[in-house]
Every structure is written in C-alpha cells, then in structure tokens.
Design a protein around this motif. Sequence first.
Motif, short mmCIF file in Angstrom:
data_model
loop_
_atom_site.label_atom_id
_atom_site.label_comp_id
_atom_site.label_asym_id
_atom_site.label_seq_id
_atom_site.Cartn_x
_atom_site.Cartn_y
_atom_site.Cartn_z
N ARG A 63 2.03 7.12 -7.43
CA ARG A 63 1.34 8.30 -6.89
C ARG A 63 0.98 9.27 -8.02
O ARG A 63 -0.11 9.83 -8.05
CB ARG A 63 2.22 8.98 -5.86
N THR A 64 1.91 9.45 -8.96
CA THR A 64 1.63 10.32 -10.11
C THR A 64 0.45 9.78 -10.92
O THR A 64 -0.41 10.55 -11.36
CB THR A 64 2.87 10.42 -11.00
N VAL A 115 0.83 -1.20 0.00
CA VAL A 115 0.00 0.00 0.00
C VAL A 115 0.86 1.25 0.00
O VAL A 115 0.59 2.22 -0.72
CB VAL A 115 -0.95 -0.01 1.21
N SER A 116 1.91 1.26 0.80
CA SER A 116 2.79 2.43 0.84
C SER A 116 3.50 2.63 -0.49
O SER A 116 3.70 3.77 -0.94
CB SER A 116 3.81 2.29 1.97
N THR A 117 3.87 1.52 -1.15
CA THR A 117 4.51 1.63 -2.46
C THR A 117 3.55 2.17 -3.50
O THR A 117 3.95 2.95 -4.39
CB THR A 117 5.04 0.25 -2.91
N GLN A 150 7.51 -6.58 -6.32
CA GLN A 150 6.36 -5.68 -6.43
C GLN A 150 5.16 -6.38 -7.07
O GLN A 150 4.28 -5.74 -7.63
CB GLN A 150 6.73 -4.44 -7.25
N ALA A 151 5.12 -7.68 -6.96
CA ALA A 151 4.06 -8.44 -7.63
C ALA A 151 2.68 -8.15 -7.04
O ALA A 151 1.67 -8.29 -7.74
CB ALA A 151 4.36 -9.95 -7.54
N ASN A 152 2.61 -7.76 -5.78
CA ASN A 152 1.33 -7.52 -5.12
C ASN A 152 0.96 -6.04 -5.09
O ASN A 152 -0.05 -5.67 -4.51
CB ASN A 152 1.36 -8.05 -3.69
#
Length: 312
Positions: free
Chosen positions: A85-86, A76-78, A278-280
């Motif tokens: 975020r962009t 979630v933070s990633t 970063q698969a999830n």
Amino acid sequence: MTDSDLTVAAPGVSDTTSGAPGAVAPSGGRRVRGHALWGMVPFFALIVVFFILPTVVLLFTAFQPASGSGFTMHNVSTSLQGAYRTGLINSAKVSLIDAVLAGVLGLFLAQAIVSSRNRLLKELTATAAAVLTNFGGLPLAFLFVAAIGNAGVVTTLLGDHLGISLSDLGFDLYGMSGVVVVYLYFLVPLMVLVIIPSLEGLRPQWREAALNLGANRWQYWRHVATPVLLPSFLGALALLFCSAISAYATAAALTNGTLALTPLQIAAVLSGNVLADQANVGAALALDLMVLIVPLTALYLFLQRRTARWLQ
C-alpha cells in the motif's frame, strides 16, 4: 467516319477501361482488399501475443490462490496493505507531482517553441524533445548520479565553492525527491510533443477577432485559447501520469530498490524475493496499476478526440 466513331455503349453496360463515373470497378479490387487484410495478420498477432494474452494471464493469476486452482481475493487484499500500500501511494504521489510539474513546464516551453519565428530552432527543439522522451533507464540514472549524486560534479562544485549542500536543502537524489526530478527529464519533452499540435491548431483569426473586439492578451488566453486547450492539457496530464507510474528502469537504477514503488515491488516479486504464499501478489500489484492506468488512458483518448473537433 469510321465505325469506332459511331460506337455507342449499350444500356446498362459501362466502359471498364475509362475513368468515367459509371465505370465498373475491376474484379481485382476485392482481391486487393483481401490481400490488405492478410497484411494486417502480423499486427493482430502481435496484439494478441503481447497485449491480450498477458492481460488474460494477469487477471487469472491475480485471483488464483497459491495452492492451485480456485478463486480468491487474498492476493488483491494483500496488494493493498502494508508495504505494498505504501508503494502504491508513493507511486501515485510521485506520478501526480511529476504530471503537474511536467505539464506546466512543458506547456510554457511548447508555447515558446510555437511562437518562435526561427524555423531551425523549431526543428531542433522538436527533434531534441523526441530524443529525450525515449531517454531513460540506467543511462539517465547514471547521468544524474554523476552530476548531482553524493560525489557528483555539480554537488562537489556547490559544496567546495559556495558552501551549499543539496542534502541540507532537503534534496535526496536516491529518494522520492530525486525520482521526481529525474522523471522530469523525459516527461517535460513528452509534454512538449503532445501539446505542440494543439498550440499550432489555435487559429490566428481567433486572436485577431478577439483583439478587434477590444480584448487584451490575457482575456484572449482566458476566454478563447484556454477553453480550447483545456481538454488537450488534461489529456496530456493523464498521459504523463500513466508514463510516470509505469516507469521502472530509471527508479530501479537510481534507488536500488530502497524506495517503495509499485513497479519495483512487482520486480521483487518476479525475482522471487517474496514468500511462497505471496507468489501471485505481483499479478495483483500489476492489476492495481491497470485499474489506475486504463481509465486514464481512455480519458486521454477521449479528450484528444474532443480537442481535434475544435482544432479542425
């Protein structure tokens, strides 16, 4: 006089073959209701398989570490940092602009349709709005590329005969401005379909009463029609925002993934174009969209019910 003429129903016994108020419902009534409930089983199965189960899997995956079992907030933070975020900001910006523009344009168009006395025109415009609302994806992107793309028909005509370049005007079909314009193609008809029932619910007696009391047209719309239509209009804006922020196929075909939008980033994750750890993150990105869409959908339903009270 025959015996049937003298027949009297005994106390507490009613005739089951008559339609009298005291008639007892046939014993098969419960069976009919039971069969009706069994007929709803495919619907509930569809909801469970395609809505509830994917939502549960999504929530589980969004907080699952890439190494295996456990709980983590890393995904979630990633999803709220860097390019993700962009993409979320761009998606929200495009959706908000489209919702406001489509809401205003659709409202005026719907009012013109409702106030028209031509019944055939109303039917044609309503049918066209229903068709255009469901027109999107690759065909819609190809339509705009062929019309106002770099080598489109309209672009060539404007450049050769009028000396006008769309790029000099700040318009880029393959960028954010292009996505905004293309989304209006199906969002404006959606607004027309949503707001027409509310406009048709404005009773002529309200306008006649306002005019008899000395109000002009502007005062009628300001003090009578607008308060009644405002909940429906705000609910329609919420629906348009949700429809725009969840659109994928049109933006993917138009920008080819060059524009940072959350639906496109989710597709990139699902296609394997990310690192192994970063698969999830894709599930976390979908969760970010759910956090935006679910409250707005609930707001839309609440405002629609409130509007229905006034218009009944």
